[in-house]
Design an enzyme around this catalytic site. Structure first.
Site, mmCIF file in Angstrom:
data_model
loop_
_atom_site.group_PDB
_atom_site.id
_atom_site.type_symbol
_atom_site.label_atom_id
_atom_site.label_comp_id
_atom_site.label_asym_id
_atom_site.label_seq_id
_atom_site.Cartn_x
_atom_site.Cartn_y
_atom_site.Cartn_z
ATOM 1 C CD GLU A 90 -15.019 -45.209 2.648
ATOM 2 O OE1 GLU A 90 -14.873 -43.998 2.394
ATOM 3 O OE2 GLU A 90 -14.652 -45.733 3.704
ATOM 4 C CB CYS A 103 -13.798 -39.545 -5.132
ATOM 5 S SG CYS A 103 -12.291 -39.951 -4.263
ATOM 6 C CB CYS A 110 -3.964 -47.943 1.441
ATOM 7 S SG CYS A 110 -2.604 -47.050 0.648
ATOM 8 C CB CYS A 114 -0.271 -41.482 4.599
ATOM 9 S SG CYS A 114 0.490 -41.686 2.977
ATOM 10 C CB CYS A 117 -4.396 -41.629 5.102
ATOM 11 S SG CYS A 117 -5.574 -42.287 3.916
ATOM 12 C CB CYS A 329 -9.342 -41.156 2.441
ATOM 13 S SG CYS A 329 -8.906 -40.409 0.928
HETATM 14 N N1 SAH Z 1 -3.020 -43.085 -2.485
HETATM 15 C C1 SAH Z 1 -3.318 -41.938 -3.289
HETATM 16 C C2 SAH Z 1 -4.793 -41.607 -3.403
HETATM 17 C C3 SAH Z 1 -5.669 -41.721 -2.203
HETATM 18 S S1 SAH Z 1 -5.702 -40.459 -0.994
HETATM 19 C C4 SAH Z 1 -2.541 -40.755 -2.770
HETATM 20 O O1 SAH Z 1 -1.838 -40.864 -1.783
HETATM 21 O O2 SAH Z 1 -2.587 -39.715 -3.403
HETATM 22 C C5 SAH Z 1 -6.379 -39.027 -1.697
HETATM 23 C C6 SAH Z 1 -5.816 -37.761 -1.086
HETATM 24 O O3 SAH Z 1 -6.351 -37.496 0.221
HETATM 25 C C7 SAH Z 1 -4.317 -37.815 -0.924
HETATM 26 O O4 SAH Z 1 -3.768 -36.578 -1.285
HETATM 27 C C8 SAH Z 1 -4.185 -38.054 0.565
HETATM 28 O O5 SAH Z 1 -2.917 -37.730 1.019
HETATM 29 C C9 SAH Z 1 -5.295 -37.198 1.115
HETATM 30 N N2 SAH Z 1 -5.692 -37.489 2.485
HETATM 31 C C10 SAH Z 1 -5.698 -38.680 3.115
HETATM 32 N N3 SAH Z 1 -6.106 -38.536 4.384
HETATM 33 C C11 SAH Z 1 -6.387 -37.237 4.563
HETATM 34 C C12 SAH Z 1 -6.862 -36.467 5.676
HETATM 35 N N4 SAH Z 1 -7.124 -37.019 6.857
HETATM 36 N N5 SAH Z 1 -7.030 -35.148 5.479
HETATM 37 C C13 SAH Z 1 -6.776 -34.574 4.290
HETATM 38 N N6 SAH Z 1 -6.328 -35.237 3.219
HETATM 39 C C14 SAH Z 1 -6.122 -36.564 3.355
#
Ligand code: SAH
Length: 340
Positions: A90, A103, A110, A114, A117, A329
């Site tokens: 994406e 973006c 990944c 987390c 995510c 994301c």
């Molecule tokens: N792997 C990298 C970049 C990708 S995620 C990282 O962890 O920074 C981009 C951002 O979106 C990160 O800050 C991530 O923690 C956040 N993110 C992921 N899922 C999310 C969600 N459901 N709500 C809000 N932010 C989210």
């Protein structure tokens, strides 16, 4: 076959010399590639013989639009691209008053796990190549017909888990013979791979480093971000301090606000303590609800912001763009995967 678009100008020059071609051909081809041509036949200033020779040994990566969604609210565009091996990634185009921002993704899936995510739900499939990263910027620009001035590496994947590719991508996108996007217009977001942050600091790039912190204490952070079980908050902060000292660039901490998990006053106080001494900036993100996750958006964003500001910390709350088109994301890729 050689992925010719992933080569930098130095490699390209050596490549042409090896073929017995003059060095200036490298720049000609590099420029064509970075304008988005998809076949060697379009390179009209090369001889037919050379074009045939290149077609026989190299391929030009390109992305196909699998799906495209445009937000009716704010004009945000989300692209789901199909890669040559049938995987999907994406890219999001965001329109701001100060210019267009994309973006982009750095991996297919990944492996960071987390809890909040969507990108990590199916694990990591593979790393992207430099040309696949560059093409997200290039093809978004070509498809939308609008110039891109800013890039954020915040899409699917952990950029520092694909370090060499990301470094090459930065070099390519920054090239005066390519898209020529300045480092100060690029942000890289990481879940906090401290050793890689140390490596990045050594490169002394002028990009903005965003660290996805999401919790100021080890207990909470390890619960929602498995990476914290091997890189604790203290080690991460050491890398951040070091990064600031070496590059002079202030770090931005990303903090997704989750109901009852990381939104207490005590956690705001702890977070403020972590920011001291490196002029860090905190970006509060209203949590995007992911269907598969029990985590809910916090209702205390304003209070948390005020509490941080009370400690003298600079805080912004992220605007939600494209909320009607699954623009956060991994959500679109996930849906497409489930439908297949
Ligand atoms: N792997 C990298 C970049 C990708 S995620 C990282 O962890 O920074 C981009 C951002 O979106 C990160 O800050 C991530 O923690 C956040 N993110 C992921 N899922 C999310 C969600 N459901 N709500 C809000 N932010 C989210």
């Amino acid at each position: 076959m050689i992925d010719i678009k992933s080569k930098n100008l130095t490699e390209m020059t050596a490549f042409f010399k090896e073929m017995g071609e003059p060095g200036f051909r490298a720049k000609q081809v590099f420029r064509w590639l970075h304008r988005g041509v998809t076949s060697f036949d379009e390179m009209s200033d090369l001889s037919k013989g050379l074009r045939e020779k290149l077609s026989a040994t190299c391929y030009i990566n390109s992305l196909k639009v699998e799906r495209k969604q445009v937000s009716a609210i704010d004009g945000t565009v989300k692209y789901l691209w199909r890669l040559p091996d049938d995987n999907c990634i994406e890219t999001v185009l965001m329109r701001y008053k100060h210019g267009n921002s994309v973006c982009i993704s750095s991996q297919v899936g990944c492996r960071m796990g987390c809890a909040f995510c969507a990108s990590t739900l199916g694990g990591k499939v593979r790393d992207l190549t430099p040309s696949e990263m560059l093409d997200q910027v290039m093809f978004t620009q070509l498809d939308s017909g609008e110039p891109i001035s800013n890039i954020v590496l915040m899409g699917i994947g952990e950029p520092l888990d694909n370090f060499d590719t990301v470094m090459r991508f930065l070099e390519l996108v920054n090239s005066p013979d390519g898209l020529n996007i300045g480092m100060r217009h690029i942000s890289l977001s990481t879940c906090g791979l401290a050793d890689k942050i140390d490596l990045l600091a050594q490169r002394k790039l002028q990009l903005t480093l965003s660290v996805s912190l999401h919790a100021p204490d080890n207990q909470t952070r390890s619960k929602i971000m498995p990476v914290n079980r091997s890189v604790c908050v203290e080690r991460l902060m050491e890398a951040c301090h070091n990064y600031f000292k070496i590059t002079g660039r202030r770090i931005s901490f990303e903090y997704a606000m989750i109901d009852g998990v990381n939104d207490s006053d005590a956690q705001a106080d702890l977070l403020a303590g972590l920011c001291r001494g490196m002029a860090a900036h905190v970006n509060l993100i209203p949590l995007n609800h992911v269907e598969e996750s029990p985590l809910k958006p916090s209702r205390r964003v304003k209070e948390f912001q005020r509490r941080l500001e009370g400690h003298g910390i600079t805080v912004t709350v992220r605007r939600r763009l494209g909320s009607d088109i699954d623009a956060s994301c991994g959500q679109l890729r996930r849906k497409a995967m489930q439908q297949q």
